[in-house]
Design an enzyme around this catalytic site. Structure first.
Site, PDB file in Angstrom:
ATOM      1  N   GLU A 197       0.797  -1.309   0.023  1.00 64.00           N
ATOM      2  CA  GLU A 197       0.089   0.073  -0.063  1.00 64.00           C
ATOM      3  C   GLU A 197       0.892   1.151  -0.007  1.00 64.00           C
ATOM      4  O   GLU A 197       0.517   2.241  -0.642  1.00 64.00           O
ATOM      5  CB  GLU A 197      -0.856   0.143   1.131  1.00 64.00           C
ATOM      6  CG  GLU A 197      -2.030  -1.040   1.185  1.00 64.00           C
ATOM      7  CD  GLU A 197      -2.844  -0.652   0.121  1.00 64.00           C
ATOM      8  OE1 GLU A 197      -2.993   0.366  -0.740  1.00 64.00           O
ATOM      9  OE2 GLU A 197      -3.576  -1.873  -0.437  1.00 64.00           O
ATOM     10  N   CYS A 250     -19.141  -0.814 -16.323  1.00 66.76           N
ATOM     11  CA  CYS A 250     -19.175  -0.584 -14.959  1.00 66.76           C
ATOM     12  C   CYS A 250     -20.352  -1.585 -14.237  1.00 66.76           C
ATOM     13  O   CYS A 250     -21.351  -1.339 -14.728  1.00 66.76           O
ATOM     14  CB  CYS A 250     -19.231   0.896 -14.697  1.00 66.76           C
ATOM     15  SG  CYS A 250     -19.225   0.991 -12.945  1.00 66.76           S
TER      16      CYS A 250
HETATM   17 FE1  SF4 Z   1     -19.168   3.320 -12.993  1.00 67.87          FE
HETATM   18 FE2  SF4 Z   1     -20.600   5.546 -12.269  1.00 67.87          FE
HETATM   19 FE3  SF4 Z   1     -17.974   5.594 -12.492  1.00 67.87          FE
HETATM   20 FE4  SF4 Z   1     -19.438   5.371 -14.842  1.00 67.87          FE
HETATM   21  S1  SF4 Z   1     -19.327   7.023 -13.263  1.00 67.87           S
HETATM   22  S2  SF4 Z   1     -17.799   4.203 -14.197  1.00 67.87           S
HETATM   23  S3  SF4 Z   1     -21.359   4.286 -14.030  1.00 67.87           S
HETATM   24  S4  SF4 Z   1     -19.085   4.375 -11.000  1.00 67.87           S
END
Ligand code: SF4
Length: 709
Positions: A138, A347
């Site tokens: 870390e 994501c």
């Molecule tokens: Fe995921 Fe929201 Fe980041 Fe886009 S903005 S990568 S949807 S966490």
């Protein structure tokens, strides 16, 4: 007002339609008219979340609150958060999705310190060893990319396999392994921390974040990482990546350095860390879920999921849920939710992310919605007290709204600028002046064991006081001459080098061979930009006498008068090394740059000159004619002895102001972008300051946010 952020335009790929099942779907049209995007008067429920120990109990009822204006002031004064309302984040869904995603990517980047172990099945010794490995990783990962750290971590663990062995090392051994990784204060922090662990904790890193904060050099981020990853403690952590992910997840646009923002983000991070299931054994290493701190015990959680039992996450996240969660959050920030061009389409949290929901809404908003402001529909007492206006001046700018507007751009403090005179002192046996590096020695001086670039070697250097004109060599002459005289014990410097103009040619055994101004070097530290004005000084004496003797720490003369308040290399800590061995020494980045310039001059490729005027490193190469002229001057200088007075009196290292400004601007822009894949941590760590007054400026401990390279 926050700084205006240049709009980056809408995401290139067409966005899917807003998700009607999104927790905040009902809020979106109300919150995202162009005017409200600029004013940011969204509902406080946007940023409400589950109960956490950091979060104030909802004792302050709305009807007893002062009027909004007063409340805002009061909020700032008391550092309280918005009232606890409905949760806008489905914590259970976020936990499950992120952990499931992490299961598929955790091995992708090949980190040798990332191991899937169940702390409940480890012995105390094994957990302590794991904690040490995590701690080292870390610290190394702060400000540094994973790909760079892998080799360093492996070599470190081979050299210092246990905390006990690290505690026995000295700073020079530690720097030897750290060499090239930069930010050397991190190595010093590890060394100090290891000593604390051995002295105060019987060689075992403690398991809780609270106790870990008692170890020298460990701050809240590292404490959270070690306690969760090595001991499965439900401890939050926040680094630059986590701050970005959580800010986007909650569409938080608030000053990042503000205490209120920090409290909110830490509280949110805390609320989201899943609890570790109770171990079947009686081991006390992992805390049982605490009804006061376990977010899933919150009434909000139950209201959102009335029919379900708490999600035990048994099929995701491996055996250590808190550790996997924290690593997953950081991994997401490093690889998907990046500062620029985040991959929202890939994501795992895209369904829950408020920033993405906003972006989708703006991209698909019917044109009729763009002119209507629905802010009046909001109850003013429900408005967010955390967020600042978004950086849009006009509604058309707001149309380009995307997730990159979160988190709010930092206002970066201007780095201070300082000047240093440096002297690369070389000694050659008499009669071998023109015969390359064979037999040539170079003087290096060790820096103090604490503070900036602790324990590294440097060429003799003096930080120029602001009162001296840094563009002339006069300041360098005055201070370097005094410094060199205090470094060498015998024979003393040739009179031509000292401030005296009398010459003892023929009598003095130490001969001035040449003097060359090297190109000016600029080095950017985390907290300052330092301009180095280097020179090269070549001395010789009969080979039987060897290089000039150096003062020891005991015999070194103490600086007097104005010199005693100057930050400069320490007399008594010098050594001569072979010229061919300089690169293998523990040198800081700026010293390495100066040596590169010296090497370029020696090889005939550099821009060094007798009399100064060196170009700034990295700038335009000198013209052929200029280079020829310089070489001629160098050759002449190498041939004959001469007084340094003329050299010192001339302009040295004139920096082209416009070029300098441009370079710094570019460097600053690079700084802004360089946290794609690294841990950016702003944590307070304890640094003991035990220094002599003489070296109090540059050579004493920097504050926690002042990194060294
Ligand atoms: Fe995921 Fe929201 Fe980041 Fe886009 S903005 S990568 S949807 S966490």
């Amino acid at each position: 007002m926050p700084p205006k952020k240049k709009s980056t335009g809408p995401p290139a790929a067409p966005l899917p339609a807003p998700n009607a099942s999104h927790p905040c779907a009902a809020l979106l049209p109300a919150a995202l008219s162009p005017s409200s995007l600029a004013d940011r008067p969204h509902s406080a429920s946007y940023h409400a979340f589950l109960r956490s120990p950091f979060y104030p109990t909802p004792s302050s009822k709305r009807d007893t609150s002062p009027p909004p204006a007063k409340r805002k002031k009061k909020a700032a004064a008391e550092d309280v958060l918005p009232p606890l309302l409905e949760t806008a984040i489905d914590a259970a869904a976020v936990q499950r999705k992120l952990l499931a995603w992490f299961d598929t990517v955790k091995d992708t980047r090949g980190m040798p310190w990332r191991k899937e172990v169940n702390p409940a099945q480890q012995t105390d010794e094994e957990r302590a060893q794991r904690a040490y490995e995590v701690w080292v990783s870390e610290i190394m990962l702060q400000q540094t990319q994973v790909v760079t750290v892998v080799g360093y971590w492996t070599r470190w663990m081979a050299k210092f396999p246990t905390v006990e062995l690290l505690a026995k090392a000295d700073i020079e051994e530690v720097n030897e392994v750290w060499k090239g990784l930069g930010y050397y204060s991190r190595a010093k922090r590890l060394l100090d921390g290891a000593k604390t662990v051995v002295d105060n904790y019987d060689g075992h890193l403690p398991s809780t974040a609270e106790e870990l904060l008692g170890v020298d050099g460990i701050g809240p981020y590292t404490a959270g990482a070690v306690s969760s990853i090595a001991f499965a403690q439900r401890s939050p952590l926040v680094d630059g990546n986590v701050q970005r992910v959580l800010s986007r997840l909650t569409a938080l646009h608030a000053p990042q350095a503000a205490k209120q923002t920090s409290n909110f983000v830490w509280a949110l991070a805390d609320a989201l860390v899943p609890a570790q299931p109770s171990p079947s054994s009686s081991s006390s290493f992992a805390a049982d879920p605490d009804p006061e701190t376990d977010p899933t015990s919150s009434p909000h959680f139950k209201r959102r999921r009335p029919s379900s039992k708490r999600d035990d996450l048994s099929d995701v996240g491996g055996p250590n849920k808190p550790g996997a969660w924290n690593q997953a959050l950081m991994e997401l920030g490093a690889t998907v939710c990046t500062p620029k061009n985040p991959k929202c389409g890939e994501c795992p949290l895209s369904e829950e992310c408020l920033a993405y929901a906003e972006a989708r809404y703006v991209a698909h908003r019917p044109s009729s919605a763009s002119s209507s402001s629905s802010t009046a529909a909001e109850d003013i007492e429900d408005l967010c007290t955390l967020c600042s206006p978004l950086p849009y001046d006009t509604p058309s700018e707001a149309k380009t709204h995307n997730v990159e507007v979160y988190p709010m751009a930092k206002v970066r403090a201007k780095k201070r600028e300082e000047e240093t005179a440096v002297c690369v002192v070389e000694w050659v046996p008499e009669g071998t002046e023109g015969e390359g590096e064979e037999g040539r020695k170079v003087l290096l001086v060790k820096r103090p064991e604490k503070g900036l670039l602790a324990g590294l070697y440097e060429f003799p250097a003096v930080d120029l006081p602001p009162s001296d004109d840094p563009s002339t060599a006069f300041a360098g002459k005055k201070h370097l001459t005094a410094l060199l005289s205090s470094l060498l014990s015998s024979p003393s410097l040739p009179a031509a080098v000292s401030s005296s103009s009398s010459d003892e040619t023929g009598k003095h055994p130490l001969i001035l061979v040449s003097r060359t101004a090297l190109p000016v070097v600029s080095h950017t530290y985390s907290h300052m930009i330092r301009t180095y004005h280097p020179e090269r000084l070549v001395l010789s004496s009969p080979s039987s006498s060897g290089p000039p003797a150096l003062h020891t720490a005991d015999s070194a003369p103490r600086p007097k008068g104005a010199d005693k308040d100057l930050a400069r290399s320490r007399p008594g800590f010098g050594k001569w090394v072979d010229a061919s061995a300089v690169e293998g020494q523990n040198l800081g980045g700026a010293v390495g740059k100066v040596w590169e310039e010296r090497q370029a001059v020696v090889s005939g490729k550099g821009g060094g000159s007798s009399g100064g005027g060196g170009a700034k490193k990295g700038k335009k190469a000198p013209s052929a004619a200029a280079a020829k002229g310089k070489k001629e001057k160098e050759a002449a200088a190498e041939k004959g002895q001469g007084s340094l007075l003329g050299f010192f009196g001339k302009k040295m290292g004139v920096v082209k102001v416009e070029e300098e400004k441009k370079a710094r601007k570019e460097a600053s822009a690079e700084d802004d972008d360089d946290d794609d894949d690294v841990i950016v941590v702003e944590e307070e760590t304890k640094v003991k300051v035990v220094e002599k007054k003489v070296y109090k400026k540059r050579r004493t401990a920097p504050s926690s946010d002042e990194e060294d390279d």
